[in-house]
Structure formats: structure tokens, C-alpha cells
Write an enzyme that holds these catalytic residues in place. Structure first.
Site, PDB file in Angstrom:
ATOM      1  N   TRP A 115       0.854  -1.197   0.000  1.00  0.00           N
ATOM      2  CA  TRP A 115       0.000   0.000   0.000  1.00  0.00           C
ATOM      3  C   TRP A 115       0.885   1.241   0.000  1.00  0.00           C
ATOM      4  O   TRP A 115       1.906   1.284   0.703  1.00  0.00           O
ATOM      5  CB  TRP A 115      -0.913   0.009   1.229  1.00  0.00           C
ATOM      6  CG  TRP A 115      -2.305  -0.464   0.960  1.00  0.00           C
ATOM      7  CD1 TRP A 115      -3.414   0.303   0.802  1.00  0.00           C
ATOM      8  CD2 TRP A 115      -2.761  -1.831   0.821  1.00  0.00           C
ATOM      9  NE1 TRP A 115      -4.523  -0.487   0.567  1.00  0.00           N
ATOM     10  CE2 TRP A 115      -4.150  -1.795   0.573  1.00  0.00           C
ATOM     11  CE3 TRP A 115      -2.126  -3.064   0.860  1.00  0.00           C
ATOM     12  CZ2 TRP A 115      -4.906  -2.947   0.378  1.00  0.00           C
ATOM     13  CZ3 TRP A 115      -2.870  -4.208   0.666  1.00  0.00           C
ATOM     14  CH2 TRP A 115      -4.256  -4.154   0.425  1.00  0.00           C
ATOM     15  N   ASP A 118       1.006   3.539   3.417  1.00  0.00           N
ATOM     16  CA  ASP A 118       1.548   2.651   4.448  1.00  0.00           C
ATOM     17  C   ASP A 118       3.059   2.486   4.266  1.00  0.00           C
ATOM     18  O   ASP A 118       3.837   2.614   5.214  1.00  0.00           O
ATOM     19  CB  ASP A 118       0.920   1.252   4.357  1.00  0.00           C
ATOM     20  CG  ASP A 118      -0.534   1.235   4.777  1.00  0.00           C
ATOM     21  OD1 ASP A 118      -1.371   1.709   3.994  1.00  0.00           O
ATOM     22  OD2 ASP A 118      -0.827   0.738   5.883  1.00  0.00           O
ATOM     23  N   GLN A 184      -3.130   7.324  -3.399  1.00  0.00           N
ATOM     24  CA  GLN A 184      -3.295   7.522  -1.945  1.00  0.00           C
ATOM     25  C   GLN A 184      -2.487   8.744  -1.509  1.00  0.00           C
ATOM     26  O   GLN A 184      -1.655   9.224  -2.290  1.00  0.00           O
ATOM     27  CB  GLN A 184      -2.803   6.272  -1.203  1.00  0.00           C
ATOM     28  CG  GLN A 184      -3.920   5.372  -0.741  1.00  0.00           C
ATOM     29  CD  GLN A 184      -3.454   4.249   0.154  1.00  0.00           C
ATOM     30  OE1 GLN A 184      -2.287   3.884   0.166  1.00  0.00           O
ATOM     31  NE2 GLN A 184      -4.382   3.691   0.892  1.00  0.00           N
ATOM     32  N   ASP A 246     -11.151   5.738   4.332  1.00  0.00           N
ATOM     33  CA  ASP A 246     -12.135   5.186   3.405  1.00  0.00           C
ATOM     34  C   ASP A 246     -13.598   5.522   3.715  1.00  0.00           C
ATOM     35  O   ASP A 246     -14.363   5.858   2.827  1.00  0.00           O
ATOM     36  CB  ASP A 246     -12.027   3.658   3.376  1.00  0.00           C
ATOM     37  CG  ASP A 246     -10.653   3.165   2.972  1.00  0.00           C
ATOM     38  OD1 ASP A 246      -9.733   3.993   2.806  1.00  0.00           O
ATOM     39  OD2 ASP A 246     -10.482   1.946   2.840  1.00  0.00           O
ATOM     40  N   ARG A 278     -15.661  -2.456  10.073  1.00  0.00           N
ATOM     41  CA  ARG A 278     -15.347  -2.220   8.663  1.00  0.00           C
ATOM     42  C   ARG A 278     -16.453  -1.386   8.005  1.00  0.00           C
ATOM     43  O   ARG A 278     -17.552  -1.261   8.542  1.00  0.00           O
ATOM     44  CB  ARG A 278     -15.213  -3.560   7.925  1.00  0.00           C
ATOM     45  CG  ARG A 278     -14.031  -4.418   8.358  1.00  0.00           C
ATOM     46  CD  ARG A 278     -12.704  -3.860   7.887  1.00  0.00           C
ATOM     47  NE  ARG A 278     -12.631  -3.754   6.438  1.00  0.00           N
ATOM     48  CZ  ARG A 278     -11.625  -3.155   5.778  1.00  0.00           C
ATOM     49  NH1 ARG A 278     -10.615  -2.626   6.448  1.00  0.00           N
ATOM     50  NH2 ARG A 278     -11.630  -3.087   4.470  1.00  0.00           N
ATOM     51  N   TYR A 432     -13.640   1.690  11.868  1.00  0.00           N
ATOM     52  CA  TYR A 432     -12.619   2.136  10.912  1.00  0.00           C
ATOM     53  C   TYR A 432     -12.352   3.635  11.035  1.00  0.00           C
ATOM     54  O   TYR A 432     -11.786   4.064  12.024  1.00  0.00           O
ATOM     55  CB  TYR A 432     -13.094   1.701   9.512  1.00  0.00           C
ATOM     56  CG  TYR A 432     -12.010   1.345   8.509  1.00  0.00           C
ATOM     57  CD1 TYR A 432     -10.808   0.765   8.872  1.00  0.00           C
ATOM     58  CD2 TYR A 432     -12.217   1.595   7.136  1.00  0.00           C
ATOM     59  CE1 TYR A 432      -9.852   0.425   7.919  1.00  0.00           C
ATOM     60  CE2 TYR A 432     -11.272   1.248   6.179  1.00  0.00           C
ATOM     61  CZ  TYR A 432     -10.098   0.683   6.569  1.00  0.00           C
ATOM     62  OH  TYR A 432      -9.174   0.346   5.610  1.00  0.00           O
ATOM     63  N   TRP A 433     -12.768   4.460  10.068  1.00  0.00           N
ATOM     64  CA  TRP A 433     -12.440   5.883  10.131  1.00  0.00           C
ATOM     65  C   TRP A 433     -13.593   6.725  10.665  1.00  0.00           C
ATOM     66  O   TRP A 433     -13.662   7.932  10.436  1.00  0.00           O
ATOM     67  CB  TRP A 433     -12.010   6.381   8.736  1.00  0.00           C
ATOM     68  CG  TRP A 433     -10.656   5.852   8.350  1.00  0.00           C
ATOM     69  CD1 TRP A 433     -10.401   4.747   7.600  1.00  0.00           C
ATOM     70  CD2 TRP A 433      -9.367   6.380   8.724  1.00  0.00           C
ATOM     71  NE1 TRP A 433      -9.034   4.562   7.472  1.00  0.00           N
ATOM     72  CE2 TRP A 433      -8.382   5.536   8.148  1.00  0.00           C
ATOM     73  CE3 TRP A 433      -8.944   7.471   9.483  1.00  0.00           C
ATOM     74  CZ2 TRP A 433      -7.008   5.758   8.297  1.00  0.00           C
ATOM     75  CZ3 TRP A 433      -7.587   7.695   9.635  1.00  0.00           C
ATOM     76  CH2 TRP A 433      -6.638   6.850   9.052  1.00  0.00           C
ATOM     77  N   GLU A 476      -4.282  -2.085  14.173  1.00  0.00           N
ATOM     78  CA  GLU A 476      -4.506  -1.137  13.077  1.00  0.00           C
ATOM     79  C   GLU A 476      -5.072   0.185  13.610  1.00  0.00           C
ATOM     80  O   GLU A 476      -4.642   1.266  13.229  1.00  0.00           O
ATOM     81  CB  GLU A 476      -5.469  -1.771  12.065  1.00  0.00           C
ATOM     82  CG  GLU A 476      -5.696  -0.942  10.811  1.00  0.00           C
ATOM     83  CD  GLU A 476      -6.621  -1.633   9.810  1.00  0.00           C
ATOM     84  OE1 GLU A 476      -7.174  -2.716  10.141  1.00  0.00           O
ATOM     85  OE2 GLU A 476      -6.792  -1.093   8.706  1.00  0.00           O
TER      86      GLU A 476
HETATM   87  C1  DGY Z   1      -9.227  -1.529   2.049  1.00  0.00           C
HETATM   88  O1  DGY Z   1      -9.369  -2.451   1.257  1.00  0.00           O
HETATM   89  O2  DGY Z   1      -9.777  -1.469   3.143  1.00  0.00           O
HETATM   90  C2  DGY Z   1      -8.293  -0.451   1.697  1.00  0.00           C
HETATM   91  O3  DGY Z   1      -8.338   0.578   2.594  1.00  0.00           O
HETATM   92  C3  DGY Z   1      -8.466   0.045   0.289  1.00  0.00           C
HETATM   93  O4  DGY Z   1      -7.295   0.659  -0.063  1.00  0.00           O
END
Ligand code: DGY
Length: 521
Positions: A115, A118, A184, A246, A278, A432-433, A476
Site C-alpha cells: 500500500w 503505508d 493515496q 475510506d 469495517r 474504521y475511520w 490497526e
Molecule cells: C481496504 O481495502 O480497506 C483499503 O483501505 C483500500 O485501499
């Protein structure tokens, strides 16, 4: 020296204790109880010409400064007995375990390729114990650079069955793609400058940088030609995956466009991580609609995507990183004697500085992303709002308002910085975000806070980051309410943050013991 328009060290904040009590954790090492000498910033880089505008003369905090004050860290041999020693060792082990040969996957199964952002961040982690490997990370990343200059978000070096959407989706079943067709946040120039500036292997760094610089420059040029054809000064992202954030609430309204008839698909991420952590199915349907529409444009033709995408956003995270990366690219250009490109970078910086002014929401006291298709600022208080501090584009007054907001957020949860304002109805602590704490964002916010003189609050976020990784390990992301780890395990960029930032003195001590501070090559 820091620009005169910034508050001087420390004074602006009262550093009062959070109102929400933290869950009881094991004794957590802090800057104070570890008695870590702090890394001093390089204020006088002295590389800017006299005639540049005032904000260009401001030097930012060094990338992994622990604090504004005190002397340069005496890292060698001093911190090997720290209580975080096991985290340092585990972080080194983590990068080695995730090393697929010249590139580091973010985490096994969940993210089995290289990535973009990353890797750029992980390179800084490798640098503390293996500089050659750190350079290799960036080299391998740029081996995937497209002819037009774009550095893809994911490079599919080797096949894997554990990720969706993989090479056959981005390409064709009989002709898998070598990468995604989107990008990205451009951390690479920031990382490259860091490797170059802190090197103890000067010859190696010079050679690597000579190869890398033109590629970095081409990637920045791509951003402006492909993503700012209208010369707004700030660039567009065309897919939430490009932001790295995301499923940020900032994309909710824009992600309401009708989805297409999609081929049936299976989410592989849900085999590895709980669905509660997610993005939702509806969000994935929108991600894939964008992917297939972009593919239909002659396989991600940059000349077309900007104009046809139903999602076009000025993202604060991307633009803050790009702005800072431009400053670092400029610094590198001056160091390498590439004076011919400095004026081009200056133009990006000048226009970027103006562009950021449109993103300030004075009522909210926050920066906001902007939906380029409606022209409206997006009313969504996310941690990206604080990243212009990392870029250094906020005025002293704006920084004070941002800090006021940030303190409220921190006072509302035991562990900061949540990725969404915890008092906003869209806050979801696990997803997640949309709520969790990300250590890389904490690092960027801390760095910006130090730059503006808010040492106390930076230290508070640093301490939270230490507590989270001490308690939950190299996860993460983290639940800001409980401190529990979420998402992937043994996560490379969290490990890199421990090595390069949170535990830098110990990591350097160990790194130097492992590879020696000098390599004769
Ligand atoms: C994912 O698949 O979750 C990634 O963030 C996409 O780049």
C-alpha cells in the site's frame, strides 16, 4: 526559528486533565517517567531563498520531534532497558514478518500487497535499524509508478487470495492489473526527506535520492495535472480509498449517488475483521461502482476521471500531506542543487496556501473537506480537520480554534484522537475511520501542535498513543472509549510509529546495536 506568527512555546494551553476518566491500564510509560531526552527540531535549515513569502520561511517541526524543548536525544545505548523495550522488539519483528521482499505488507491476510502511504510511513520505521531496507521500501513503491506519474494506492507484486478487490478486478480476469488505478496520500517525499536528512550512511542516501527525486517530482506533477486541472490550488480525490480514510463521515453525503448493477462480489475483509469495524455493504457498493466506472474510462485515464467521477472531493488529509510533501520536495531540490524546479514547487505552495483558505469554517473552528461537485464545505468534524497544522498552513488564530475543538474531543473520550468528534451523532468508536484512533494521525497532529507551540496537548496525545500501544499492541486502530485494539493485528505502520516516533530513542539504540550507526558502503 518558528515563524513569528505562531505562539511561543507552551503558553497557550492549560493542559488540564480530561474530564472522562480513563479505564485503568497497566502502568504506562510516559515521556516524564521514561525521562526521555527530547529530539530537537532542526529549525534553521536555512534552505529557503530570502525573497520567498513568510510562510515558506517557517520551518516545521522535525518529523519525529517528541517535544519542542530540550536537547537532541542521546539515544545510543541509553534506553535499552526501558519498559517499552518489548514493544520496540515486537515492532522490529513485525516489520520483518510483514516484509515480502523489498516491500512491507500492512498486515497478513487483510492487506497482502504493498500500500502506498503505508509503505512511505513504514520506511521511517525501517530506517531506525536498516537504512538500506528503508530506501528499498520507497524504491519498490516507485517501481509501481505509472508512466503518467501516478503512484497507485496498491501494488499487486505477488498474487494473493485473501483480498478483494484484487488484480483481476482492477484489471481483467485473464489480464490482472499490476496495481489499482487510483492513488493515496503522497507521503513519499516527506519520508524521503526524512531518510535523507537523518541518514548515517550519507553515500547510500545520496545515491538513492538521486534516483528517487525525479520520480517524486513526477508524482507531484501528476497530482497537479490530473487532480487540479482547474488550478484551484488544492487537489481532488476521486475515490474515498484515495484519502486513506475510506469511510470517513465526510464522504457520507457525496457517496449517495446511485450505484450501478455490480457483478456479484465477496468481501474478503470480513473474513479477517469483524463487520462492526469495517465499512458497510452500501459503502462497498459505492466503492465498486466508482472502480468499475473508472476502469471503463480506458483503464483509469487521468485525463478523463476528474471530469466523469460522481465523487470529487478536496480532502484535508491528502492536501495537508501534499502541502507538506511539497515543502520537503522543495527542501530536497535545494539540497540536490535542482534549482530549476524550485519555482515550480513554489507555485504549488503559493496556490496551495491560498486554496486552504477556502477550507476554513470559522463557525465550526475547523477546516472542512469540500465537495467539488457542489462547491459546499462538508459539515463533518473528522480528525483530518487538524491536519492543516501538520502542513503548517493554519494561522495562529486558526490553530487556537482548532486546539479549542481538539481539547473538547479529547475531554470526551479516554483516548485520543478519535477520528470523528465523539459528540457527533456519526461517531462510531469501532468502525474504521468513523471514530477509532489511528496512531499515524496522532503523530501528524502532534507534529503540527508542536510546530504551533502547543506542547502540552501534543504530549497528551503522545501519552495516549503510548498507552494504547502498550495496552493493546500493534493494532490497526483503537477504540477511543476503551483503548481496545481494532482491525488488523501486528500492523506495520503502527509498528513503524513505535520505532520512528513513540519509542524513537530506544529504537535507535537497538537499531544502532543491530546494524551499527555507520555502514561502510
Ligand atoms: C481496504 O481495502 O480497506 C483499503 O483501505 C483500500 O485501499
Amino acid at each position: 526559528m518558528a515563524g513569528e506568527d505562531f505562539p511561543s512555546s507552551g503558553g497557550a494551553l492549560d493542559g488540564s486533565a480530561p474530564t472522562t476518566p480513563k479505564p485503568v491500564l497497566e502502568a504506562v510509560p510516559t515521556l516524564q517517567n521514561l525521562k526521555i531526552s527530547r529530539v530537537q527540531s532542526l529549525d534553521n535549515l536555512n534552505t529557503t531563498p530570502k525573497d520567498c513569502t513568510y510562510w515558506r520561511e517557517k520551518s516545521l517541526r522535525r518529523l519525529f520531534s517528541l517535544s519542542k524543548s530540550n536537547g537532541v536525544s542521546k539515544s545510543e545505548g541509553v534506553f535499552e532497558d526501558s519498559v517499552r523495550l518489548h514493544i520496540v522488539e515486537e515492532s522490529i519483528e513485525c516489520l520483518r514478518r510483514n516484509d515480502y521482499g523489498g516491500y512491507t505488507i500492512p498486515a497478513h491476510n487483510l492487506y497482502p500487497f504493498q500500500w502506498n502511504w503505508d509503505s512511505a510511513i513504514v520506511a521511517a520505521g525501517w530506517a531506525v535499524f536498516d537504512e538500506a531496507r528503508a530506501w528499498a521500501e520507497l524504491e519498490t513503491l516507485f517501481s509501481g509508478q505509472w508512466e503518467d506519474g501516478m503512484v497507485p494506492s496498491i501494488i499487486f507484486h505477488k498474487p494473493s487470495t485473501t483480498y478483494f478487490p484484487g488484480p483481476e478486478i482492477w484489471g481483467l480476469p485473464g489480464s490482472p492489473s499490476k496495481s489499482t488505478g487510483i492513488t493515496q496520500p503522497p507521503v513519499a517525499a516527506i519520508s524521503a526527506r526524512f531518510l535523507f536528512e537523518q541518514t548515517v550512511h550519507g553515500k547510500l542516501a545520496e545515491k538513492k535520492m538521486a534516483d528517487l527525486f525525479p520520480k517524486l517530482l513526477a508524482s507531484h506533477r501528476w497530482w497537479y495535472k490530473a487532480r487540479d486541472p482547474e488550478k484551484k490550488g488544492v487537489v481532488a480525490i476521486l475515490h474515498p480509498w484515495e484519502s486513506g480514510m475510506d469511510n470517513s463521515p465526510a464522504w457520507d453525503a457525496a457517496m449517495k449517488f446511485p450505484t450501478d448493477n455490480l457483478p456479484p462480489y465477496e468481501r474478503k475483509d470480513l473474513h479477517h475483521v469483524s463487520a462492526s469495524m469495517r465499512p458497510t455493504k452500501d459503502t462497498y457498493d459505492h466503492y465498486l461502482t466508482l472502480l468499475y466506472r473508472f476502469k471503463a474510462e480506458n483503464f483509469y485515464d487521468w485525463k478523463k476521471l476528474y471530469w466523469v467521477s460522481p465523487f470529487r472531493m478536496t480532502d484535508l488529509c491528502t492536501n495537508s500531506i501534499l502541502f507538506r510533501a511539497n515543502q520537503d520536495l522543495r527542501w530536497l531540490a535545494m539540497k540536490l542543487g535542482k534549482d530549476d524546479v524550485v519555482s515550480e514547487i513554489d507555485e504549488w505552495l503559493d496556490r496551495g496556501f491560498e486554496g486552504f483558505k477556502q477550507l476554513w469554517d470559522d463557525n465550526a473552528g475547523l477546516y472542512q473537506c469540500q465537495d467539488q461537485l457542489t462547491g459546499k464545505l462538508v459539515d463533518a468534524p473528522t480528525s483530518a480537520a487538524f491536519l492543516p497544522l501538520f502542513a503548517g498552513v493554519a494561522s495562529k488564530e486558526q490553530a487556537a480554534k482548532l486546539v479549542e475543538n481538539l481539547k473538547q474531543w479529547l475531554d470526551s473520550v479516554p483516548f485520543g484522537v478519535p477520528s470523528t468528534d465523539p459528540n457527533d451523532p456519526r461517531f462510531e468508536p469501532l468502525r474504521y475511520w468513523r471514530g477509532p484512533v489511528w496512531i499515524i494521525i496522532n503523530w501528524m497532529i502532534c507534529n503540527g501542535l508542536l510546530h504551533y507551540g502547543y506542547d502540552d496537548i501534543a504530549e497528551r496525545i503522545y501519552d495516549d498513543s503510548v498507552a494504547l500501544t502498550s495496552n493493546a499492541g500493534l493494532r490497526e486502530y483503537f477504540d477511543p472509549k476503551t483503548g481496545d485494539g481494532c482491525g488488523g493485528e501486528l500492523f506495520s505502520w503502527t509498528a513503524a510509529m513505535c520505532l520512528a516516533w513513540l519509542d524513537r530513542p530506544s529504537a535507535l539504540a537497538i537499531g544502532h546495536r543491530m546494524s551499527g550507526p555507520k555502514i561502510l558502503s
